[in-house]
Design a protein around this motif. Structure first.
Motif, PDB file in Angstrom:
ATOM      1  N   ASP A 158      -5.222 -11.896  10.331  1.00 26.37           N
ATOM      2  CA  ASP A 158      -5.567 -11.595  11.522  1.00 26.37           C
ATOM      3  C   ASP A 158      -4.464 -11.832  12.594  1.00 26.37           C
ATOM      4  O   ASP A 158      -3.497 -12.270  12.233  1.00 26.37           O
ATOM      5  CB  ASP A 158      -6.873 -12.612  12.011  1.00 26.37           C
ATOM      6  CG  ASP A 158      -7.733 -11.983  13.088  1.00 26.37           C
ATOM      7  OD1 ASP A 158      -7.615 -10.789  13.446  1.00 26.37           O
ATOM      8  OD2 ASP A 158      -8.622 -12.641  13.346  1.00 26.37           O
ATOM      9  N   GLN A 251      -8.122  -3.977  10.728  1.00 31.51           N
ATOM     10  CA  GLN A 251      -8.384  -3.873  11.858  1.00 31.51           C
ATOM     11  C   GLN A 251      -7.983  -2.411  12.551  1.00 31.51           C
ATOM     12  O   GLN A 251      -7.073  -1.606  12.310  1.00 31.51           O
ATOM     13  CB  GLN A 251      -7.713  -4.773  12.861  1.00 31.51           C
ATOM     14  CG  GLN A 251      -8.589  -5.804  13.541  1.00 31.51           C
ATOM     15  CD  GLN A 251      -7.780  -6.707  14.284  1.00 31.51           C
ATOM     16  OE1 GLN A 251      -6.581  -7.225  13.589  1.00 31.51           O
ATOM     17  NE2 GLN A 251      -8.216  -7.117  15.403  1.00 31.51           N
ATOM     18  N   TYR A 256     -13.347  -4.821  13.740  1.00 30.37           N
ATOM     19  CA  TYR A 256     -12.769  -5.107  12.231  1.00 30.37           C
ATOM     20  C   TYR A 256     -13.796  -4.157  11.320  1.00 30.37           C
ATOM     21  O   TYR A 256     -14.886  -4.182  11.237  1.00 30.37           O
ATOM     22  CB  TYR A 256     -13.200  -6.576  11.910  1.00 30.37           C
ATOM     23  CG  TYR A 256     -12.423  -7.702  12.693  1.00 30.37           C
ATOM     24  CD1 TYR A 256     -11.284  -8.332  12.201  1.00 30.37           C
ATOM     25  CD2 TYR A 256     -12.565  -8.196  14.086  1.00 30.37           C
ATOM     26  CE1 TYR A 256     -10.462  -9.065  12.792  1.00 30.37           C
ATOM     27  CE2 TYR A 256     -11.818  -8.883  14.582  1.00 30.37           C
ATOM     28  CZ  TYR A 256     -10.646  -9.286  14.062  1.00 30.37           C
ATOM     29  OH  TYR A 256      -9.940 -10.218  14.828  1.00 30.37           O
ATOM     30  N   PRO A 276     -13.794 -11.338  11.877  1.00 30.38           N
ATOM     31  CA  PRO A 276     -13.551 -11.366  10.559  1.00 30.38           C
ATOM     32  C   PRO A 276     -14.827 -11.828   9.801  1.00 30.38           C
ATOM     33  O   PRO A 276     -14.937 -11.333   8.755  1.00 30.38           O
ATOM     34  CB  PRO A 276     -12.319 -12.159  10.496  1.00 30.38           C
ATOM     35  CG  PRO A 276     -11.578 -12.385  11.724  1.00 30.38           C
ATOM     36  CD  PRO A 276     -12.699 -12.140  12.641  1.00 30.38           C
TER      37      PRO A 276
END
Ligand code: FUB
Length: 345
Positions: A158, A251, A256, A276
């Motif tokens: 992330d 992404q 997401y 997430p």
């Protein structure tokens, strides 16, 4: 997973209609997890072999023993380079067989290969192996990741530097056997035991944040819940949309995108969320069915364009467990929906 009747397929015609060709032809490859490391594409696939095991619904015919890493300068190359064996099951103390779909991640100049395999009790676990190079060789940890189970790890980094592992697969992937948190070993010949009823919420893929050294789960695993258009979890009987295996996360425009295979209905689908962990709302199909029973993929950006890495069984003229990895460009519409791809025109 029954052996397919291929009599109706004209393979000469199918090869002509295919939107893309195998990236390597010297070995059979599947389950391509693609990443850009240092400006180059690296593909982490399964290495399919014919070990002579009979077809069954548990996937015993997927008897892979090692991993080869592939690389490409750009996804528009027609061929990828095969870097040879990077990890073999004989070097993994805890694993006995069936090195299924892997993934990889980079952190602080080290490369981590995540892979499922069956241990000596016939239970799928997920392991990790480390290298200084994206192509290996990889040195495995002595034990599988604590509390890991099932198959198909996909590791996502992330924006804040956290890494998450998505994983799981039903039937031969054993996810249904873990519904109570403990492995159910009764009725070992049936991949259908312990599945929810058709009118119950479907089994979910799993997600866990990884520890900072990427060698363990930092938290208990959570469900990756996929909702329908009315906000209700997809049902087990909704086989055209429910999760089966082959998780991936990417992404796009701050959202997401969780994508996966529907297994026995052979679609690659996706669902969109704001975190997430989800929840994710079902959004559509990415890829229509390919030749071969399984479908598996990854989605990767390279120089401003998006690519779908996937596989089919065209190189073996349809043998389910002898597959080949391919790549094609992927497009979004203005609303961020992925435009469904037909693998054969
Ligand atoms: O390659 C073996 C299994 O087939 C994978 O783990 C699944 O995702 C399916 O592609």
């Amino acid at each position: 997973m029954p052996e397919e009747n291929l009599d109706h397929i004209d393979f000469a015609e199918l090869h002509k209609k295919a939107i893309s060709q195998p990236l390597v032809t010297n070995i059979y490859t599947a389950d391509p997890s693609a990443h850009v490391f240092d400006g180059k594409i690296y593909i982490y696939p399964s290495h399919d072999v014919d070990a002579g095991d009979a077809f069954d619904d548990l996937g015993s015919h997927f008897a892979m023993e090692d991993y080869h890493i592939l690389s490409m300068e750009t996804p528009t190359d027609t061929h990828a380079k095969d870097h040879g064996v990077s990890l073999h099951v004989k070097d993994v103390i805890w694993a006995e067989k069936q090195m299924w779909a892997p993934d990889a991640a980079e952190k602080d100049g080290k490369y981590y290969l995540f892979f499922p395999a069956k241990d000596c009790n016939g239970i799928f676990r997920i392991g990790v192996a480390i290298s200084d190079s994206p192509t290996g060789p990889f040195t495995p940890e002595q034990e599988a990741i604590k509390d890991s189970f099932s198959i198909d790890p996909a590791v996502f980094q992330d924006d804040d530097g956290s890494y998450y592992m998505y994983f799981g697969g039903i039937w031969g992937g054993q996810l249904q056997r873990w519904r109570t948190g403990e492995f159910k070993s009764e009725d070992p010949e049936s991949p259908f035991a312990f599945l929810p009823e058709e009118n119950e919420p479907s089994l979910c893929a799993k997600v866990a944040k990884l520890s900072t050294d990427l060698l363990s789960f930092a938290e208990p695993v959570k469900d990756v819940v996929i909702l329908d258009e009315s906000g209700k979890p997809l049902l087990q009987g909704d086989t055209d949309r429910r999760f089966f295996e082959a998780s991936w996360m990417h992404q796009y425009n701050g959202k997401y995108y969780f994508s996966y295979s529907t297994g026995d209905t052979h679609f690659l689908c996706y669902a969109i969320g704001d975190h997430p962990y989800g929840p994710f709302t079902y959004a559509g199909r990415i890829l229509n069915p390919v030749v071969g029973w399984t479908s598996h993929h990854s989605i990767c950006a390279f120089q401003g364009k998006w690519y779908l890495f996937y596989h089919d069984s065209s190189l073996s003229n349809g043998v389910t467990h002898l597959r080949c990895v391919k790549v094609t460009e992927l497009h979004y519409d203005e609303a961020g929906k992925i435009i469904t791809i037909d693998p054969y025109k």
